[in-house]
Design a protein around this motif. Sequence first.
Motif, PDB file in Angstrom:
ATOM      1  N   PRO A   1     -15.622 -29.249  20.459  1.00  0.00           N
ATOM      2  CA  PRO A   1     -16.708 -28.496  19.933  1.00  0.00           C
ATOM      3  C   PRO A   1     -16.208 -27.045  19.389  1.00  0.00           C
ATOM      4  O   PRO A   1     -15.417 -26.361  20.192  1.00  0.00           O
ATOM      5  CB  PRO A   1     -17.898 -28.436  20.903  1.00  0.00           C
TER       6      PRO A   1
ATOM      7  N   TYR B   1     -13.885 -22.743  13.845  1.00  0.00           N
ATOM      8  CA  TYR B   1     -13.997 -23.918  12.939  1.00  0.00           C
ATOM      9  C   TYR B   1     -13.524 -23.550  11.671  1.00  0.00           C
ATOM     10  O   TYR B   1     -12.966 -24.523  11.224  1.00  0.00           O
ATOM     11  CB  TYR B   1     -15.615 -24.031  12.750  1.00  0.00           C
TER      12      TYR B   1
ATOM     13  N   THR C   1     -13.889 -31.860  15.418  1.00  0.00           N
ATOM     14  CA  THR C   1     -14.942 -31.384  16.134  1.00  0.00           C
ATOM     15  C   THR C   1     -15.784 -32.337  17.134  1.00  0.00           C
ATOM     16  O   THR C   1     -16.357 -31.994  18.009  1.00  0.00           O
ATOM     17  CB  THR C   1     -15.924 -30.718  15.200  1.00  0.00           C
ATOM     18  N   ALA C   2     -15.744 -33.546  16.770  1.00  0.00           N
ATOM     19  CA  ALA C   2     -16.199 -34.653  17.739  1.00  0.00           C
ATOM     20  C   ALA C   2     -15.673 -34.499  19.305  1.00  0.00           C
ATOM     21  O   ALA C   2     -16.065 -34.710  20.109  1.00  0.00           O
ATOM     22  CB  ALA C   2     -16.030 -36.056  17.355  1.00  0.00           C
ATOM     23  N   ILE C   3     -14.147 -34.186  19.195  1.00  0.00           N
ATOM     24  CA  ILE C   3     -13.382 -34.048  20.473  1.00  0.00           C
ATOM     25  C   ILE C   3     -13.467 -32.762  20.980  1.00  0.00           C
ATOM     26  O   ILE C   3     -13.644 -32.485  22.362  1.00  0.00           O
ATOM     27  CB  ILE C   3     -11.763 -34.409  20.254  1.00  0.00           C
TER      28      ILE C   3
ATOM     29  N   TRP D   1     -14.048 -33.408  11.081  1.00  0.00           N
ATOM     30  CA  TRP D   1     -15.231 -33.897  11.702  1.00  0.00           C
ATOM     31  C   TRP D   1     -14.778 -34.836  13.057  1.00  0.00           C
ATOM     32  O   TRP D   1     -15.268 -34.634  14.325  1.00  0.00           O
ATOM     33  CB  TRP D   1     -15.812 -35.100  10.706  1.00  0.00           C
ATOM     34  N   GLY D   2     -13.728 -35.351  12.998  1.00  0.00           N
ATOM     35  CA  GLY D   2     -13.187 -35.899  14.075  1.00  0.00           C
ATOM     36  C   GLY D   2     -12.420 -35.043  15.288  1.00  0.00           C
ATOM     37  O   GLY D   2     -12.909 -35.249  16.409  1.00  0.00           O
TER      38      GLY D   2
END
Length: 67
Positions: free
Chosen positions: A34, A40, A30-32, A27-28
């Motif tokens: 995409p 993924y 993919t926040a930085i 999650w961290g």
Amino acid sequence: MRVNFSILGLYLAVIGSSMFYTLFIVWGITAIVPMEGRYYWGVVGVVFLLVSVFSLRFYIPRLRDSW
């Protein structure tokens, strides 16, 4: 061959908790950065393997005494 189910349960508990930590790490990431699709899932696989290996290497010996 005799299987010690107590130790097997310990390994399964560590693998299950690795999934939980993988969720927050990815999650961290993919926040930085995409990501979608196969990139993924590639990142999820690599992070899960790393967390699992480090958990099994460093955390299992400490848990054996208390399990």
